[in-house]
Design a protein around this motif. Sequence first.
Motif, PDB file in Angstrom:
ATOM      1  N   GLU A 147       0.840  -1.204   0.000  1.00  0.00           N
ATOM      2  CA  GLU A 147       0.000   0.000   0.000  1.00  0.00           C
ATOM      3  C   GLU A 147       0.874   1.252   0.000  1.00  0.00           C
ATOM      4  OE1 GLU A 147      -3.860  -1.894   0.279  1.00  0.00           O
ATOM      5  OE2 GLU A 147      -3.239   0.198  -0.095  1.00  0.00           O
ATOM      6  N   GLN A 148       0.332   2.347  -0.542  1.00  0.00           N
ATOM      7  CA  GLN A 148       1.044   3.623  -0.516  1.00  0.00           C
ATOM      8  C   GLN A 148       1.210   4.109   0.922  1.00  0.00           C
ATOM      9  OE1 GLN A 148       2.571   5.817  -2.624  1.00  0.00           O
ATOM     10  NE2 GLN A 148       2.481   4.033  -3.998  1.00  0.00           N
ATOM     11  N   PRO A 149       2.407   4.609   1.273  1.00  0.00           N
ATOM     12  CA  PRO A 149       2.549   5.207   2.618  1.00  0.00           C
ATOM     13  C   PRO A 149       1.607   6.391   2.779  1.00  0.00           C
ATOM     14  CG  PRO A 149       4.698   4.819   1.599  1.00  0.00           C
ATOM     15  CD  PRO A 149       3.670   4.584   0.542  1.00  0.00           C
ATOM     16  N   VAL A 150       1.214   6.653   4.010  1.00  0.00           N
ATOM     17  CA  VAL A 150       0.301   7.769   4.326  1.00  0.00           C
ATOM     18  C   VAL A 150       1.089   8.828   5.104  1.00  0.00           C
ATOM     19  CG1 VAL A 150      -1.779   8.428   5.603  1.00  0.00           C
ATOM     20  CG2 VAL A 150      -1.672   6.208   4.418  1.00  0.00           C
ATOM     21  N   ASP A 151       1.025  10.071   4.651  1.00  0.00           N
ATOM     22  CA  ASP A 151       1.775  11.143   5.344  1.00  0.00           C
ATOM     23  C   ASP A 151       1.201  11.411   6.733  1.00  0.00           C
ATOM     24  OD1 ASP A 151       2.260  13.059   2.284  1.00  0.00           O
ATOM     25  OD2 ASP A 151       3.495  11.528   3.267  1.00  0.00           O
ATOM     26  N   PRO A 152       2.052  11.858   7.660  1.00  0.00           N
ATOM     27  CA  PRO A 152       1.529  12.246   8.978  1.00  0.00           C
ATOM     28  C   PRO A 152       0.551  13.411   8.838  1.00  0.00           C
ATOM     29  CG  PRO A 152       3.853  12.857   8.761  1.00  0.00           C
ATOM     30  CD  PRO A 152       3.512  12.042   7.563  1.00  0.00           C
ATOM     31  N   ASP A 153      -0.476  13.422   9.671  1.00  0.00           N
ATOM     32  CA  ASP A 153      -1.486  14.493   9.648  1.00  0.00           C
ATOM     33  C   ASP A 153      -1.276  15.350  10.912  1.00  0.00           C
ATOM     34  OD1 ASP A 153      -5.152  14.569   9.491  1.00  0.00           O
ATOM     35  OD2 ASP A 153      -3.665  16.098  10.063  1.00  0.00           O
ATOM     36  N   PRO A 154      -0.763  16.569  10.728  1.00  0.00           N
ATOM     37  CA  PRO A 154      -0.417  17.410  11.900  1.00  0.00           C
ATOM     38  C   PRO A 154      -1.620  17.784  12.770  1.00  0.00           C
ATOM     39  CG  PRO A 154      -0.153  18.659   9.847  1.00  0.00           C
ATOM     40  CD  PRO A 154      -0.477  17.249   9.460  1.00  0.00           C
ATOM     41  N   SER A 155      -2.818  17.468  12.288  1.00  0.00           N
ATOM     42  CA  SER A 155      -3.984  17.811  13.131  1.00  0.00           C
ATOM     43  C   SER A 155      -4.287  16.705  14.141  1.00  0.00           C
ATOM     44  CB  SER A 155      -5.219  18.003  12.236  1.00  0.00           C
ATOM     45  OG  SER A 155      -5.620  16.733  11.706  1.00  0.00           O
ATOM     46  N   LEU A 156      -3.563  15.565  13.993  1.00  0.00           N
ATOM     47  CA  LEU A 156      -3.867  14.418  14.864  1.00  0.00           C
ATOM     48  C   LEU A 156      -2.853  14.304  16.005  1.00  0.00           C
ATOM     49  CD1 LEU A 156      -4.672  11.670  12.176  1.00  0.00           C
ATOM     50  CD2 LEU A 156      -6.304  13.017  13.527  1.00  0.00           C
ATOM     51  N   GLY A 157      -3.265  13.701  17.093  1.00  0.00           N
ATOM     52  CA  GLY A 157      -2.357  13.431  18.213  1.00  0.00           C
ATOM     53  C   GLY A 157      -1.388  12.315  17.836  1.00  0.00           C
ATOM     54  N   TYR A 158      -0.429  12.071  18.714  1.00  0.00           N
ATOM     55  CA  TYR A 158       0.669  11.144  18.434  1.00  0.00           C
ATOM     56  C   TYR A 158       0.152   9.745  18.081  1.00  0.00           C
ATOM     57  CZ  TYR A 158       5.386   9.162  19.207  1.00  0.00           C
ATOM     58  OH  TYR A 158       6.605   8.546  19.054  1.00  0.00           O
ATOM     59  N   VAL A 159      -0.689   9.183  18.906  1.00  0.00           N
ATOM     60  CA  VAL A 159      -1.158   7.798  18.691  1.00  0.00           C
ATOM     61  C   VAL A 159      -2.134   7.754  17.528  1.00  0.00           C
ATOM     62  CG1 VAL A 159      -2.444   5.878  19.719  1.00  0.00           C
ATOM     63  CG2 VAL A 159      -0.769   7.121  21.087  1.00  0.00           C
ATOM     64  N   GLU A 160      -3.065   8.749  17.485  1.00  0.00           N
ATOM     65  CA  GLU A 160      -4.021   8.774  16.365  1.00  0.00           C
ATOM     66  C   GLU A 160      -3.270   8.840  15.045  1.00  0.00           C
ATOM     67  OE1 GLU A 160      -4.064  10.648  19.020  1.00  0.00           O
ATOM     68  OE2 GLU A 160      -6.101  11.108  19.716  1.00  0.00           O
TER      69      GLU A 160
END
Length: 389
Positions: A147-160
């Motif tokens: 699967e394609q990697p998913v970029d980190p979403d800065p609106s989410l907390g660390y675990v989410e």
Amino acid sequence: KTGKVALDPGFVNTASCSSAITYIDGDAGILRYRGYPIQELATGSSFIEVCHLLIYGELPGPGELKELADKLRQNAGIPDEMRTMLDALPREGHPMTLLGSAVNLLAAYYPDSVDLSDPDQVELATIRLLAKLPTIAAHIYRNSIGEQPVDPDPSLGYVENFLHMTFGKEKGEGELGSLFVKAMDLLLILHADHEQNCSTATVRVVGSSEADIYGSVSGGIHALFGPLHGGANQAVLEMLEEIRSSGTDLDTFLERVKARETRLMGFGHRVYKNFDPRSKEIKGLASQILDNQERPDELFELALQLEAKALADPYFTERKLYPNVDFYTGVIYRAMGFPTTMFTVLFAIGRLPGWIAHWREQAADQTSRIARPRQLYTGPGQRSYPGRA
Ligand code: SDX
């Protein structure tokens, strides 16, 4: 002189260092991070708060907690050339093998954070490691399933964010999702540090030569991978799956363990000799998570039965063998959707603040010396070289 020398237990277990980070009383089943009992942190804290406690020595104030969480969000991305490198790694490689190699390479991507004599560089490396390990782990996992990697979403907390990057959708969404986020946060807290265990001792030994933190943590990752250490969480689930698929009854399995044909993975500990306080917390969490499933989890039921039988058997109780941190974690990770090959990666993400805290403590200790264990020589005495015929 040439016979086998039995090492005196005292020799084997002499204290290797002093540390102010974690306290364990193995007989009493006590585990404290910087003086706080693990049970209190498990019920009241968060993984990011525990990261601050372990690394900086104190619980953060509200502003400090937000500052750390923001820094981790801002630094979660990885360089494009690192993504290209990760994509070139063998997809069938075990994620722990790939993770350890990738973490070591962070020193090459971030040469401005390898000088342990510069506090600013140590701080930069601390944030980068904490922020990027989940991103690297998720990238490796996504590649392994094509699967394609998913970029980190800065609106989410660390675990989410980690669950988002791993599963590609809002795994933390909905009632079950938020239970997974809470469960993952608790599991990371329970794994965050454990005094001089094999992998943390490895980080300290590598760091004692003034090697950079990335290479030291990479060493810790590889030590953790072993099935006698963090790799046990994967081995437990494989053991349960083997018992179930082969239809072996538990008494027969335990007889095989007692005959030393196999080990009861997830049981036993060098330090805990009555119970592992973390295992109690994790067993309760497993019940909470698995009770949410439509039907009983067969492997969890099997694990409960196996524990009950072993704890009723003098072979195990006389050897002070009880469930350790790894016995119940796998059934939870599996219920969350992780494959067994990712279980020890999750242990590494949890243990990272402990590794960083110990590396920093040693690097800051002016009296610290290079690790140089001695040995009891058991080889042949001096003899003369016969010379060439
Ligand atoms: C972790 O150190 C840490 O803090 C580690 C850790 C952490 O947070 O960092 O807590 C994480 O690594 C937990 C342990 C995970 N590993 C496993 O679950 C693998 C299975 N357990 C073991 O192999 C073993 O118990 C160890 C490695 C955990 C501890 O090994 P020790 O202290 O060297 O114990 P030992 O091998 O000396 O065993 C003592 C006796 C022996 O019997 P005798 O020769 O005296 O008759 O107990 C037996 C062993 O054969 N034994 C087991 C057993 N573990 C020990 N017998 C069957 N099954 C087991 N799991």
